[in-house]
Design a protein around this motif. Structure first.
Motif, mmCIF file in Angstrom:
data_model
loop_
_atom_site.group_PDB
_atom_site.id
_atom_site.type_symbol
_atom_site.label_atom_id
_atom_site.label_comp_id
_atom_site.label_asym_id
_atom_site.label_seq_id
_atom_site.Cartn_x
_atom_site.Cartn_y
_atom_site.Cartn_z
ATOM 1 N N SER A 191 0.953 -1.057 0.047
ATOM 2 C CA SER A 191 -0.123 -0.122 0.132
ATOM 3 C C SER A 191 0.933 1.206 0.009
ATOM 4 C CB SER A 191 -0.847 -0.092 1.117
ATOM 5 O OG SER A 191 -0.116 -0.080 2.276
ATOM 6 N N GLN A 192 2.228 1.155 0.453
ATOM 7 C CA GLN A 192 2.897 2.343 0.296
ATOM 8 C C GLN A 192 3.737 2.451 -0.710
ATOM 9 O OE1 GLN A 192 2.325 4.296 2.904
ATOM 10 N NE2 GLN A 192 0.830 2.975 3.652
ATOM 11 N N ARG A 193 3.895 1.388 -1.493
ATOM 12 C CA ARG A 193 4.908 1.479 -2.967
ATOM 13 C C ARG A 193 3.878 2.167 -3.812
ATOM 14 N NH1 ARG A 193 5.614 -4.206 -1.712
ATOM 15 N NH2 ARG A 193 4.496 -4.513 -3.843
ATOM 16 N N LYS A 194 4.689 3.202 -4.489
ATOM 17 C CA LYS A 194 4.039 4.114 -5.882
ATOM 18 C C LYS A 194 5.143 4.349 -6.515
ATOM 19 C CE LYS A 194 1.282 8.004 -6.486
ATOM 20 N NZ LYS A 194 0.414 9.197 -5.718
ATOM 21 N N SER A 233 9.150 -1.227 -6.032
ATOM 22 C CA SER A 233 10.004 -2.465 -6.256
ATOM 23 C C SER A 233 10.206 -2.873 -7.505
ATOM 24 C CB SER A 233 9.257 -3.675 -5.460
ATOM 25 O OG SER A 233 7.991 -3.929 -5.949
ATOM 26 N N LYS A 234 10.877 -3.681 -7.987
ATOM 27 C CA LYS A 234 11.222 -4.252 -9.278
ATOM 28 C C LYS A 234 10.071 -4.766 -9.736
ATOM 29 C CE LYS A 234 14.696 -6.356 -10.074
ATOM 30 N NZ LYS A 234 15.918 -7.619 -10.251
ATOM 31 N N ASN A 235 8.870 -5.691 -9.309
ATOM 32 C CA ASN A 235 7.960 -5.799 -9.798
ATOM 33 C C ASN A 235 6.865 -4.705 -10.160
ATOM 34 O OD1 ASN A 235 8.692 -8.713 -9.278
ATOM 35 N ND2 ASN A 235 7.980 -8.759 -7.276
ATOM 36 N N ASP A 236 6.809 -3.858 -9.071
ATOM 37 C CA ASP A 236 5.982 -2.792 -9.593
ATOM 38 C C ASP A 236 6.377 -2.163 -10.815
ATOM 39 O OD1 ASP A 236 4.633 -2.898 -7.046
ATOM 40 O OD2 ASP A 236 5.981 -1.695 -5.897
#
Length: 363
Positions: A191-194, A233-236
């Motif tokens: 929820s905090q990755r953007k 992240s890399k997946n994002d």
């Protein structure tokens, strides 16, 4: 020897790791000896029973503020879909739970059946609850084994629909059976990755140069000064690139319905030259006006003569954009043949009508 034995005893004894200098909230122990942690947050973001929200999304946004201060992550869980008098289904109850709620399915090697561990939250009072994955068919594919983060946490936030067609807090439990996420690891939660717009544009430009999302993430980490400062992240990055490819593929399919308009002229050597081309979604005055203004911006000098087809929208656009240009219409070869032989064609049509008994009245 005694010290070595005590060290082995300490290593083999069940314990929960708690980082130093980190407050995990208020700790409590129930009658069964289980430990629970209640996050310490401000009263302004703490949900209260019968608190009213206009929609499900507004309730989830409010609960997310509570989870951020409580150092844990919330996810959307199950819902209840009853039917009204007309037979239409609506959401009467909505569950928001901790990301560590429930357990993963464990396969029994002896019976070859999937055993689902039960959590401490019971929904017997609300009837059958349908989940999002219940209608999806499970694919028979081998899955990679990886450790589970679900520990059967009982923290939940439940809302129900009241008589005013608004959602109110029906149940709220803030006790967790696990410690909260350390502050330095909060940024790694989903929820905090953007990805910011500047980062998306940078990845898109790298993709135009043939650099994929994996290498693009490495470049971002170097630019920001480390992986922990990227904010994603890399997946994002890979998921965003996948969504962009889907959108571009859809846009390419829709381009076949657009109108292709080339700019063709004659240079000083009396050679045919293509100055440019454009794709328009509509053949109206507004689209042609924008197209000619874009051409005028690229070539400041207006052409002496412009030849177009007999589109009335193009005639209006040329007169409104090019003031010193002479506009002429051209006729296609098929149209020229029809106009040239219009007399013989009319006579042919007249003879056919007389043969079938249809009388033509001459004005």
């Amino acid at each position: 020897m005694d010290s070595l034995q005590s060290m082995y005893t300490l290593l083999l004894s069940p314990c929960i790791y708690v980082p130093e200098n980190y407050c995990v909230g208020v700790q409590s122990i129930n009658n069964a000896g289980k430990r629970f942690w209640t996050p310490t947050v401000a009263d302004s973001v703490k949900p209260l029973i019968r608190m009213v929200f206009n929609s499900i999304e507004s309730a989830f946004t409010f609960y997310n503020e509570f989870t951020i201060q409580g150092d844990f992550e919330a996810i959307k869980s199950s819902s209840k879909f009853p039917e009204d008098a007309s037979g239409n289904k609506y959401i009467s109850h909505k569950y928001f739970v901790c990301s560590k709620h429930g357990f993963n399915q464990v396969k029994d090697k002896n019976t070859k059946k999937d055993l689902q561990c039960s959590a401490e939250i019971s929904v017997a009072d609300f009837g059958e609850v349908s989940t999002l994955d219940s209608d999806k068919k499970k694919k028979k594919s081998k899955k990679r084994k990886r450790p589970s983060l679900k520990v059967g946490c009982c923290a939940c936030f439940v809302i129900n629909l009241n008589s005013d067609n608004k959602y109110q807090v029906f149940k709220f439990t803030d006790k967790h059976n696990h410690i909260s996420v350390p502050p330095e690891h909060i940024k790694h939660l989903k929820s905090q990755r953007k990805l910011f717009n500047s980062q998306k544009y940078f990845l898109f430009q790298l993709g135009q140069s043939g650099i994929g999302s994996n290498k693009g993430y490495r470049v971002l980490s170097k630019v920001h000064g480390g992986h922990e400062l990227v904010g994603a992240s890399k997946n994002d990055c890979k998921n965003w690139k996948r969504d962009v490819n889907k959108y571009i593929l859809k846009a390419d399919a829709e381009m076949y319905d657009m109108v292709f308009i080339p700019y063709i002229g004659i240079d000083n050597h009396f050679k045919c030259v293509t100055f440019g081309a454009a794709l328009l979604a509509k053949e109206d005055v507004h689209s042609y006006d924008w197209l000619l203004k874009a051409f005028k911006k690229a070539f400041p000098v207006e052409p002496q003569i412009v030849m177009t087809d007999q589109d009335p929208s193009m005639v209006i656009a040329v007169q409104s954009v090019f003031f010193t240009t002479r506009h002429r219409l051209y006729i296609l070869q098929s149209d020229w043949i029809i106009c040239k032989n219009i007399g013989s064609i009319c006579k042919r049509i007249g003879s056919i009508c007389k043969q079938i008994g249809f009388n033509l009245q001459e004005d």
